[in-house]
Design a protein around this motif. Sequence first.
Motif, PDB file in Angstrom:
ATOM      1  N   VAL A 266       0.840  -1.340  -0.123  1.00 42.00           N
ATOM      2  CA  VAL A 266      -0.082  -0.010   0.061  1.00 42.00           C
ATOM      3  C   VAL A 266       0.947   1.266   0.014  1.00 42.00           C
ATOM      4  CG1 VAL A 266      -1.707   1.292   1.229  1.00 42.00           C
ATOM      5  CG2 VAL A 266      -2.195  -1.096   0.842  1.00 42.00           C
ATOM      6  N   PRO A 267       1.652   1.612   0.911  1.00 50.90           N
ATOM      7  CA  PRO A 267       2.293   2.821   1.073  1.00 50.90           C
ATOM      8  C   PRO A 267       3.627   2.832  -0.387  1.00 50.90           C
ATOM      9  CG  PRO A 267       3.373   1.099   2.635  1.00 50.90           C
ATOM     10  CD  PRO A 267       2.020   0.624   2.196  1.00 50.90           C
ATOM     11  N   LYS A 268       3.954   1.432  -0.757  1.00 51.04           N
ATOM     12  CA  LYS A 268       5.072   1.519  -1.818  1.00 51.04           C
ATOM     13  C   LYS A 268       4.230   2.009  -3.286  1.00 51.04           C
ATOM     14  CE  LYS A 268       8.404  -1.426  -1.771  1.00 51.04           C
ATOM     15  NZ  LYS A 268       9.180  -2.580  -1.719  1.00 51.04           N
ATOM     16  N   VAL A 269       2.797   1.448  -3.138  1.00 51.23           N
ATOM     17  CA  VAL A 269       2.224   1.784  -4.424  1.00 51.23           C
ATOM     18  C   VAL A 269       1.824   3.463  -4.577  1.00 51.23           C
ATOM     19  CG1 VAL A 269       0.077   1.600  -5.982  1.00 51.23           C
ATOM     20  CG2 VAL A 269       1.105  -0.345  -5.035  1.00 51.23           C
ATOM     21  N   VAL A 270       1.662   4.144  -3.350  1.00 52.76           N
ATOM     22  CA  VAL A 270       1.397   5.448  -2.975  1.00 52.76           C
ATOM     23  C   VAL A 270       2.590   6.110  -3.625  1.00 52.76           C
ATOM     24  CG1 VAL A 270       1.031   7.238  -1.313  1.00 52.76           C
ATOM     25  CG2 VAL A 270      -0.440   5.051  -1.372  1.00 52.76           C
ATOM     26  N   LYS A 271       3.999   5.836  -3.150  1.00 55.38           N
ATOM     27  CA  LYS A 271       5.119   6.324  -3.296  1.00 55.38           C
ATOM     28  C   LYS A 271       5.214   6.352  -4.721  1.00 55.38           C
ATOM     29  CE  LYS A 271       7.115   6.286   1.244  1.00 55.38           C
ATOM     30  NZ  LYS A 271       7.973   5.551   2.068  1.00 55.38           N
ATOM     31  N   GLY A 272       4.974   5.206  -5.349  1.00 57.56           N
ATOM     32  CA  GLY A 272       5.259   4.950  -6.870  1.00 57.56           C
ATOM     33  C   GLY A 272       4.354   5.989  -7.810  1.00 57.56           C
ATOM     34  N   LEU A 273       3.006   6.002  -7.387  1.00 58.36           N
ATOM     35  CA  LEU A 273       2.127   6.883  -8.020  1.00 58.36           C
ATOM     36  C   LEU A 273       2.732   8.191  -7.994  1.00 58.36           C
ATOM     37  CD1 LEU A 273      -1.444   5.512  -7.173  1.00 58.36           C
ATOM     38  CD2 LEU A 273      -0.244   5.368  -9.549  1.00 58.36           C
ATOM     39  N   LEU A 274       3.096   8.695  -6.841  1.00 56.47           N
ATOM     40  CA  LEU A 274       3.515  10.126  -6.601  1.00 56.47           C
ATOM     41  C   LEU A 274       4.900  10.274  -7.356  1.00 56.47           C
ATOM     42  CD1 LEU A 274       2.887  10.571  -2.804  1.00 56.47           C
ATOM     43  CD2 LEU A 274       1.760  11.735  -4.676  1.00 56.47           C
ATOM     44  N   ALA A 275       5.807   9.377  -7.413  1.00 54.01           N
ATOM     45  CA  ALA A 275       6.901   9.329  -8.181  1.00 54.01           C
ATOM     46  C   ALA A 275       6.541   9.634  -9.911  1.00 54.01           C
ATOM     47  CB  ALA A 275       7.953   8.311  -7.955  1.00 54.01           C
ATOM     48  N   HIS A 276       5.521   9.214 -10.251  1.00 53.97           N
ATOM     49  CA  HIS A 276       5.373   9.305 -11.756  1.00 53.97           C
ATOM     50  C   HIS A 276       4.552  10.429 -12.145  1.00 53.97           C
ATOM     51  CE1 HIS A 276       5.885   4.954 -12.002  1.00 53.97           C
ATOM     52  NE2 HIS A 276       6.415   4.986 -13.233  1.00 53.97           N
ATOM     53  N   ARG A 277       4.532  11.501 -11.497  1.00 51.09           N
ATOM     54  CA  ARG A 277       3.956  12.849 -11.673  1.00 51.09           C
ATOM     55  C   ARG A 277       4.927  13.632 -12.526  1.00 51.09           C
ATOM     56  NH1 ARG A 277       2.960  15.633  -6.258  1.00 51.09           N
ATOM     57  NH2 ARG A 277       4.884  14.295  -5.898  1.00 51.09           N
ATOM     58  N   THR A 278       4.441  14.439 -13.443  1.00 51.74           N
ATOM     59  CA  THR A 278       5.253  15.378 -14.192  1.00 51.74           C
ATOM     60  C   THR A 278       4.698  16.544 -14.198  1.00 51.74           C
ATOM     61  OG1 THR A 278       6.084  13.553 -15.851  1.00 51.74           O
ATOM     62  CG2 THR A 278       6.226  15.883 -16.514  1.00 51.74           C
ATOM     63  N   THR A 279       5.553  17.636 -13.721  1.00 55.84           N
ATOM     64  CA  THR A 279       4.892  19.099 -13.357  1.00 55.84           C
ATOM     65  C   THR A 279       3.771  18.846 -12.384  1.00 55.84           C
ATOM     66  OG1 THR A 279       3.668  19.198 -15.166  1.00 55.84           O
ATOM     67  CG2 THR A 279       5.661  19.944 -15.486  1.00 55.84           C
ATOM     68  N   GLY A 280       3.830  17.853 -11.450  1.00 57.85           N
ATOM     69  CA  GLY A 280       3.013  18.049 -10.487  1.00 57.85           C
ATOM     70  C   GLY A 280       1.579  17.245 -10.488  1.00 57.85           C
ATOM     71  N   ARG A 281       1.607  16.460 -11.858  1.00 59.87           N
ATOM     72  CA  ARG A 281       0.165  15.790 -12.061  1.00 59.87           C
ATOM     73  C   ARG A 281       0.633  14.232 -13.053  1.00 59.87           C
ATOM     74  NH1 ARG A 281      -0.753  16.365 -17.864  1.00 59.87           N
ATOM     75  NH2 ARG A 281       0.026  18.202 -18.789  1.00 59.87           N
ATOM     76  N   TRP A 282      -0.639  14.001 -13.238  1.00 55.56           N
ATOM     77  CA  TRP A 282      -0.056  12.548 -13.992  1.00 55.56           C
ATOM     78  C   TRP A 282      -0.507  12.861 -15.548  1.00 55.56           C
ATOM     79  CZ3 TRP A 282      -1.737  12.832  -9.110  1.00 55.56           C
ATOM     80  CH2 TRP A 282      -0.787  12.127  -8.294  1.00 55.56           C
ATOM     81  N   ARG A 283      -0.494  11.704 -16.300  1.00 55.09           N
ATOM     82  CA  ARG A 283      -0.309  11.845 -17.916  1.00 55.09           C
ATOM     83  C   ARG A 283      -1.888  12.526 -18.574  1.00 55.09           C
ATOM     84  NH1 ARG A 283      -0.526   8.142 -22.248  1.00 55.09           N
ATOM     85  NH2 ARG A 283      -1.058   6.590 -20.656  1.00 55.09           N
ATOM     86  N   ASN A 284      -2.747  11.899 -18.007  1.00 55.08           N
ATOM     87  CA  ASN A 284      -4.061  12.387 -18.751  1.00 55.08           C
ATOM     88  C   ASN A 284      -5.183  12.393 -17.743  1.00 55.08           C
ATOM     89  OD1 ASN A 284      -4.783   9.526 -18.169  1.00 55.08           O
ATOM     90  ND2 ASN A 284      -3.717   9.184 -19.965  1.00 55.08           N
ATOM     91  N   THR A 285      -6.460  12.716 -18.333  1.00 58.94           N
ATOM     92  CA  THR A 285      -7.535  12.815 -17.225  1.00 58.94           C
ATOM     93  C   THR A 285      -8.001  11.548 -16.520  1.00 58.94           C
ATOM     94  OG1 THR A 285      -8.948  12.708 -19.146  1.00 58.94           O
ATOM     95  CG2 THR A 285      -8.651  14.840 -18.622  1.00 58.94           C
ATOM     96  N   GLN A 286      -7.853  10.583 -17.178  1.00 58.86           N
ATOM     97  CA  GLN A 286      -8.082   9.356 -16.628  1.00 58.86           C
ATOM     98  C   GLN A 286      -7.153   8.977 -15.684  1.00 58.86           C
ATOM     99  OE1 GLN A 286     -10.213   6.110 -17.485  1.00 58.86           O
ATOM    100  NE2 GLN A 286     -11.399   7.945 -17.704  1.00 58.86           N
ATOM    101  N   GLU A 287      -5.824   9.086 -15.803  1.00 63.33           N
ATOM    102  CA  GLU A 287      -4.979   8.846 -14.724  1.00 63.33           C
ATOM    103  C   GLU A 287      -5.090   9.793 -13.386  1.00 63.33           C
ATOM    104  OE1 GLU A 287      -1.045   6.994 -17.301  1.00 63.33           O
ATOM    105  OE2 GLU A 287      -1.030   8.840 -16.074  1.00 63.33           O
ATOM    106  N   ASN A 288      -5.188  11.054 -13.559  1.00 61.05           N
ATOM    107  CA  ASN A 288      -5.254  12.143 -12.613  1.00 61.05           C
ATOM    108  C   ASN A 288      -6.841  11.675 -12.033  1.00 61.05           C
ATOM    109  OD1 ASN A 288      -3.470  14.765 -12.774  1.00 61.05           O
ATOM    110  ND2 ASN A 288      -3.738  13.831 -14.836  1.00 61.05           N
ATOM    111  N   ALA A 289      -7.810  11.413 -12.396  1.00 57.59           N
ATOM    112  CA  ALA A 289      -8.928  11.120 -11.641  1.00 57.59           C
ATOM    113  C   ALA A 289      -8.750   9.662 -10.899  1.00 57.59           C
ATOM    114  CB  ALA A 289     -10.064  10.959 -12.716  1.00 57.59           C
ATOM    115  N   PHE A 290      -8.432   8.819 -11.434  1.00 59.42           N
ATOM    116  CA  PHE A 290      -8.260   7.601 -10.629  1.00 59.42           C
ATOM    117  C   PHE A 290      -7.213   7.670  -9.620  1.00 59.42           C
ATOM    118  CE2 PHE A 290     -10.863   5.907 -13.932  1.00 59.42           C
ATOM    119  CZ  PHE A 290     -11.642   5.022 -13.255  1.00 59.42           C
ATOM    120  N   VAL A 291      -6.036   8.386  -9.972  1.00 57.63           N
ATOM    121  CA  VAL A 291      -5.232   8.451  -8.874  1.00 57.63           C
ATOM    122  C   VAL A 291      -5.595   9.326  -7.652  1.00 57.63           C
ATOM    123  CG1 VAL A 291      -2.825   9.217  -8.372  1.00 57.63           C
ATOM    124  CG2 VAL A 291      -3.138   7.900 -10.460  1.00 57.63           C
TER     125      VAL A 291
END
Length: 373
Positions: A266-291
């Motif tokens: 759980v905490p590792k997936v959270v950190k993994g998701l946060l590490a994949h941001r670019t300029t503070g966000r994720w790649r598209n609307t789907q990724e941002n909404a679900f994350v």
Amino acid sequence: IMPSLVGSEMCIRDSSTTLHALTDAYIYLAKYPYGCAEQIASRVLATAALRDVLAAFKAEGLPDPKEMIAAVERDLKKLQGLQLSNGGFGWWHRKHGANPYLSVHVAHALARAREKDFAVNQDMLRRTQSYLLNINKYIPSNYPEECRTTIKAYSLYVRKLLSGKQAPDKKTLDGARKLLADTPEKKMPLEAAAWLLSVVASDPASRKERSATLKRFGKLVTETASTAQFTSSYADGSHLLLHSARRTDAIILEALINSNPQSDLVPKVVKGLLAHRTTGRWRNTQENAFVLLSLDRYFEVFEAEEPYFVARAWLGKDFAGEHDFEGRSTEFPTLLDDIRDRSRYWGWPIGRSHGEPLISREEIGVGAFEAMC
């Protein structure tokens, strides 16, 4: 410290929350310049997801809470205008016909909005629920089987949310168990398995299914010392689902929290998701909404208690710095910047003679550390 880091400089920072930088992701969705049903629904999902989080942390740079509520009300009216008589939704206009994945996604937005006390038109909800109950006949026969399975799983997940209850109704639960039983593991997409896991998470009779799904996640995860992510793909038709790997990570994260919150993943997936941001966000609307949805769930389960703690750092036996956290905050201060003698400690080269850096807390609540060399 690894030998390769000897002679480098270390910076240690701490925060009272893992969710210290979600503002950019929300602003990306709130100000997204286009307005098809998917983008509108994703914006509603993000606002619903962050309503409690943003209120708790009073994050800067966000619209006024009253404006956020008004924006959701406008978006819900736009979605109502895109609903067809069968309860489904079209991308830009009703004349385009209902798209099955999109229709389930909009239904998801309606469920989350109602869950966070936004007013949702009851007739729109009724027709949406009817569409979900008959989802099988609305999925085109030429869709690849994996895509059909994912849309069915998503619809069952949303039906559970729309029930407004902790446990799914019997028809929804039976549908999830049947889909798990009838679909070979190799034909079950990871995000579909995760949605179904969330449906059966509290069902005592589904212990075997939960165990098998969690075991599969454990086999397919890619881990580092601090992060985790999943590799997923579709043999054909991923565009029909707007699929992406980070969306899958987010859906699995929520399923893990719902079914096995003690998991080290759980905490590792959270950190993994946060590490994949670019300029503070994720790649598209789907990724941002679900994350954002998954991190809202994380906040609800793991950061419900208001934090109070003192974070301290040592380098070997030598005290390096500390910071007091009282209440919720998105600040991420540098511990080594809060010291009595900067000339000795700030930018102090790391060497074996100083020993390992140590961090401790006297705390209530949880938080996030970050160490950089």
